[in-house]
Scaffold this active site. Structure first.
Site, PDB file in Angstrom:
ATOM      1  N   LYS A  50       0.786  -1.281  -0.203  1.00  0.00           N
ATOM      2  CA  LYS A  50      -0.122   0.011  -0.060  1.00  0.00           C
ATOM      3  C   LYS A  50       1.000   1.173   0.070  1.00  0.00           C
ATOM      4  O   LYS A  50       0.330   2.303  -0.784  1.00  0.00           O
ATOM      5  CB  LYS A  50      -0.880  -0.097   1.366  1.00  0.00           C
ATOM      6  CG  LYS A  50      -2.062  -1.023   1.167  1.00  0.00           C
ATOM      7  CD  LYS A  50      -2.868  -1.006   2.525  1.00  0.00           C
ATOM      8  CE  LYS A  50      -3.951  -1.889   2.509  1.00  0.00           C
ATOM      9  NZ  LYS A  50      -4.744  -1.742   3.605  1.00  0.00           N
ATOM     10  N   ALA A  66      -0.495   0.780   5.760  1.00  0.00           N
ATOM     11  CA  ALA A  66      -0.960  -0.078   6.977  1.00  0.00           C
ATOM     12  C   ALA A  66      -1.951  -0.966   6.650  1.00  0.00           C
ATOM     13  O   ALA A  66      -2.858  -0.945   5.923  1.00  0.00           O
ATOM     14  CB  ALA A  66      -1.562   0.630   8.313  1.00  0.00           C
ATOM     15  N   ASP A  67      -2.161  -2.227   7.143  1.00  0.00           N
ATOM     16  CA  ASP A  67      -3.041  -3.324   6.949  1.00  0.00           C
ATOM     17  C   ASP A  67      -3.442  -4.101   8.468  1.00  0.00           C
ATOM     18  O   ASP A  67      -2.702  -4.388   9.210  1.00  0.00           O
ATOM     19  CB  ASP A  67      -2.646  -4.158   6.240  1.00  0.00           C
ATOM     20  CG  ASP A  67      -3.870  -4.924   5.537  1.00  0.00           C
ATOM     21  OD1 ASP A  67      -4.601  -4.256   4.633  1.00  0.00           O
ATOM     22  OD2 ASP A  67      -3.924  -6.060   5.895  1.00  0.00           O
ATOM     23  N   THR A  68      -4.683  -4.474   8.501  1.00  0.00           N
ATOM     24  CA  THR A  68      -5.209  -4.976   9.654  1.00  0.00           C
ATOM     25  C   THR A  68      -6.046  -6.055   9.396  1.00  0.00           C
ATOM     26  O   THR A  68      -6.703  -6.026   8.726  1.00  0.00           O
ATOM     27  CB  THR A  68      -5.902  -3.913  10.641  1.00  0.00           C
ATOM     28  OG1 THR A  68      -5.174  -2.860  10.928  1.00  0.00           O
ATOM     29  CG2 THR A  68      -6.600  -4.685  12.154  1.00  0.00           C
TER      30      THR A  68
END
Length: 194
Positions: A50, A66-68
């Site tokens: 990203k 960021a990634d969750t």
């Protein structure tokens, strides 16, 4: 150095503003289809992808991606496809402990710093009527795990072990130190460092 948050998440944007970071938000168009390895590596690779998609058009900038994900019983639980999927997800989480993983990538012209953080969340046994009422509010439909701990679903959470901000989508303590390495500080701190 310009700070860019490569995210459309209103929660991540709110966290950046909350701590006093001067930033611009740009939604990343990165392809999020990558082979799964293990949860920590997975969120780190997505965060990096990203950030990289935005960084290619922003030389000189510092870009944060960021990634969750929610991890339960060996399964990634992402955002629900629709309200019925949200109900199904919340039934899976009800009465159990799951792990939230958030990966963070900080890219500059000099290189990248990537990490992830985990937090354990234990949900109470949630009556189906309460699950359906919460889903009907529309609040969980754009969130990994079909809930937001900072909203109405807080009443379903019995215990949190780890950083609450990781659940919201950005481990702020780790991000702070990553940004400090490249000389970026919140507004309230910048004057003391110049």
């Amino acid at each position: 150095m310009e700070l860019i948050l490569a995210s459309q998440s209103p929660r991540r944007r709110e966290l950046f503003s909350l701590v006093g970071l001067d930033y611009t938000a740009i939604t990343s168009d990165a392809d999020e289809n990558i082979p799964f390895t293990e949860p920590g590596d997975f969120v780190e690779q997505l965060a990096l992808r990203k950030a990289g998609a935005v960084k290619k058009d922003k030389p000189g900038a510092c870009v944060v991606g960021a990634d969750t994900i929610v991890w339960l019983d060996g399964e990634i639980i992402g955002k629900p496809r629709d309200p019925e999927d949200a109900v199904s997800i919340l039934k899976k989480l009800s009465g159990k402990t799951h792990t939230v993983y958030t990966g963070v990538a900080v890219l500059t012209d000099q290189g990248c710093d990537v990490c992830h953080d985990t937090t354990e969340v234990t949900m109470e046994d949630i009556p189906e009527a309460d699950i359906r009422a919460y889903v009907a509010s529309g609040e969980p439909l754009d969130k990994a795990g079909a809930y937001g701990i900072q909203g109405p679903a807080a009443v379903f959470v019995k215990r949190v072990e780890g950083c609450c901000f990781t659940i919201i989508g950005m481990p702020m303590h780790k991000l702070y130190h990553m940004l400090a390495k490249v000389g970026i500080y919140p507004d309230w701190q910048r004057a003391a460092r110049t």
